[in-house]
Design a protein around this motif. Structure first.
Motif, mmCIF file in Angstrom:
data_model
loop_
_atom_site.group_PDB
_atom_site.id
_atom_site.type_symbol
_atom_site.label_atom_id
_atom_site.label_comp_id
_atom_site.label_asym_id
_atom_site.label_seq_id
_atom_site.Cartn_x
_atom_site.Cartn_y
_atom_site.Cartn_z
ATOM 1 N N GLN A 31 -22.591 -24.629 -2.432
ATOM 2 C CA GLN A 31 -21.218 -24.843 -2.893
ATOM 3 C C GLN A 31 -20.959 -26.327 -3.153
ATOM 4 N N TRP A 81 -22.448 -27.181 -6.503
ATOM 5 C CA TRP A 81 -21.628 -26.683 -7.606
ATOM 6 C C TRP A 81 -20.390 -27.560 -7.818
ATOM 7 N N PHE A 99 -23.420 -20.025 -8.929
ATOM 8 C CA PHE A 99 -24.009 -21.025 -9.823
ATOM 9 C C PHE A 99 -23.591 -20.761 -11.267
ATOM 10 N N ALA A 103 -20.082 -21.968 -11.833
ATOM 11 C CA ALA A 103 -20.020 -23.431 -11.919
ATOM 12 C C ALA A 103 -20.439 -23.908 -13.304
#
Length: 328
Positions: free
Chosen positions: A105, A108, A151, A154
């Motif tokens: 996280q 991202w 992912f 992002a």
């Protein structure tokens, strides 16, 4: 870069591909060592981020025919402007994602924080330590779906599209030859639509090196100006006669993040053009082999041989019809 074997591998890579720009992740050394390495292999400029403790470390180096300016850096990225004349031609972010799974996280969010709406073509590439698709891993313990989706989100939030990779499906390998043998694709490249407009004929490829768990990826950004004459894609109707065509194109289209239409169209048209070139070569091979089959049957007089002769000549006729359609 902390041992002689790694330096030898690096030297062989330079000799084989003669790159103008290099990005190194996990150098495991201080900046002074990078200076010596750059000078040894003919790179006139360099920038390094020192390792933290016993891990990490980033470095970029480039040759005299490039004008580059490092505009920002951290333990996870080096942001570079490539200059042409008096202006910034494009931006390259050399990225290194957190290797710990529980910090995905953070990677991202770091990527989201690098987005700038400054009208500059932008490419971000290299070691994301993360995967987009189930097919990006081969081996035990599939990558969690939540991380794949995180992912992807992002990348979409950043307005980026993935660059197609050639030369192999994976870029990282561990425990070779054991029951825990794993391949992963964690090195990749993405770009915004401005970069795609500038470099529609790019090439991104992976090359194998010995004694390293990572294989290097190489980006060749071929610069062209858009015009009808220079960049024209033609769809061939004969492709539709190949059963696998629609399936492969649909799968490729579905794997591209749902963002800007232009780079998505460029990417899928580039894929179809490559598919078409391979199809045509395979098609001619099919015609040649079909003629060889008929040649073996032409003198047979038995009932089975005659029957097969007519069946195979019908197949050849169908192939020639497809070829005629192609040239039309």
């Amino acid at each position: 870069m902390g041992n002689l074997c790694a330096v030898r591998i690096f030297g062989d890579l330079i000799k084989s591909h003669n790159p103008d720009f290099i990005f190194l992740a996990e150098t495991l050394v201080e900046g002074k060592n990078i200076k010596e390495l750059a000078e040894k292999f003919g790179f006139v400029e360099y920038f390094a981020v020192d390792r933290v403790g016993r891990g990490g470390g980033l470095a970029v180096m480039w040759k005299h025919n490039l004008v580059c300016q490092v505009v920002d850096s951290s333990n996870n990225f080096i942001d570079v402007h490539v200059i042409e004349g008096q202006n910034v031609a494009w931006r390259l972010t050399c990225f290194y994602g957190y290797p710990e799974r529980n910090r995905c996280q953070e990677s991202w969010n770091l990527l989201r924080g690098l987005v700038k709406n400054d009208g500059i073509p932008w490419c971000v590439f290299d070691d994301f330590n993360d995967m987009l698709y189930v097919s990006d891993k081969k081996g035990p313990h599939p990558h969690p779906r939540s991380l794949l989706d995180g992912f992807k989100l992002a990348i979409e939030d950043c307005g980026l599209t993935e660059l197609d990779l050639t030369g192999g499906d994976f870029t990282w390998e561990k425990s070779k030859g054991t029951e825990n043998w794993v391949w992963e694709r964690i090195d990749r490249a993405f770009a915004n639509d401005l970069w795609w407009r500038k470099f529609p004929l790019y090439k991104l490829s992976v090359s194998h090196v010995i004694k390293s768990d990572h294989d290097p990826i190489m980006l060749e950004p071929t610069h062209v100006e858009f015009s009808r004459k220079q960049f024209r894609f033609r769809f061939e109707n004969t492709w539709l006669n190949e059963l696998s065509f629609k399936e492969e194109v649909t799968r490729f289209w579905g794997n591209i993040p749902k963002i800007h239409l232009l780079p998505k169209l460029l990417s899928v048209s580039s894929f179809m053009a490559r598919w078409g070139r391979m199809f045509f070569h395979k098609f001619r091979d099919k015609v040649k082999k079909q003629k060889e089959v008929i040649g073996e049957l032409v003198n047979r007089e038995d009932e089975e041989g005659v029957k097969r002769y007519f069946e195979e000549t019908k197949k050849l006729d169908e192939l020639l019809v497809h070829e005629e359609l192609y040239w039309k």
